[in-house]
Write a protein that holds these residues in place. Structure first.
Motif, short mmCIF file in Angstrom:
data_model
loop_
_atom_site.label_atom_id
_atom_site.label_comp_id
_atom_site.label_asym_id
_atom_site.label_seq_id
_atom_site.Cartn_x
_atom_site.Cartn_y
_atom_site.Cartn_z
N ASP A 199 9.73 -2.30 8.66
CA ASP A 199 10.76 -2.71 7.69
C ASP A 199 10.24 -3.66 6.78
O ASP A 199 10.97 -4.18 5.88
CB ASP A 199 11.97 -2.89 8.24
CG ASP A 199 12.55 -2.21 9.12
OD1 ASP A 199 13.54 -2.25 10.26
OD2 ASP A 199 13.01 -1.03 8.73
N THR A 200 9.24 -4.32 7.04
CA THR A 200 8.47 -5.44 6.17
C THR A 200 8.16 -4.58 5.02
O THR A 200 7.42 -3.67 4.66
CB THR A 200 7.36 -5.93 6.78
OG1 THR A 200 7.64 -6.81 7.86
CG2 THR A 200 6.52 -6.89 5.93
N ALA A 201 8.89 -5.49 3.77
CA ALA A 201 8.58 -4.88 2.55
C ALA A 201 9.29 -5.71 1.51
O ALA A 201 9.99 -6.78 1.83
CB ALA A 201 9.15 -3.52 2.45
N GLY A 245 0.55 -1.28 0.08
CA GLY A 245 0.03 0.06 0.14
C GLY A 245 0.82 1.32 -0.03
O GLY A 245 0.35 2.54 0.26
N LYS A 246 2.09 1.20 -0.11
CA LYS A 246 2.92 2.12 -0.19
C LYS A 246 3.89 2.31 -1.45
O LYS A 246 3.90 1.40 -2.13
CB LYS A 246 3.88 2.16 1.23
CG LYS A 246 3.20 2.32 2.42
CD LYS A 246 4.29 2.52 3.69
CE LYS A 246 3.59 2.66 4.95
NZ LYS A 246 4.19 2.86 6.15
#
Length: 121
Positions: A89-91, A42-43
């Motif tokens: 930091d999840t990504a 979502g980013k």
């Protein structure tokens, strides 16, 4: 043909560490800046860290003091050591490089396919 391949992602608990690696391969004459970006659900994709061919680094404020970017100019690799990981930091992390392929015509911006880092709280 140039290819960037990331490795080292996975699931880690908050406070833990991971080391991402990215290997650049193919007909490469020279690599200028190398970087790590990330995109959380979502980013928008954001720059995490960048390193010049001379070793000058810069980081997004949210990772300063926790992440370290480094590179091996002989092996055409870039690394991201991530310590004190947080859930935010999840990504998906992407390797990026500005490089000159051979035969040299123009500089290219290459991207890896992305690798998932999940930090559980």
């Amino acid at each position: 043909q140039v290819q960037l391949v990331e490795s080292g992602g996975g699931l880690v608990q908050a406070g833990g560490s991971l080391r991402l690696s990215c290997a650049a391969s193919g007909n490469i004459l020279k690599i200028n800046d190398m970087a790590w970006y990330r995109q959380a659900p979502g980013k928008e994709r954001e720059l995490v860290a960048r390193i010049t061919s001379g070793g000058i680094t810069n980081y997004v404020d949210s990772v300063k003091g926790r992440f370290t970017i480094s590179r091996d100019n002989v092996k055409n690799m870039v690394y991201l050591q991530m310590n004190s990981l947080k859930s935010e930091d999840t990504a998906v992390y992407y390797c990026n490089a500005k490089l000159l392929p051979t035969p040299a015509i123009t500089w290219l911006e290459a991207w890896g396919q992305g690798i998932l880092v999940t930090v559980s709280s």
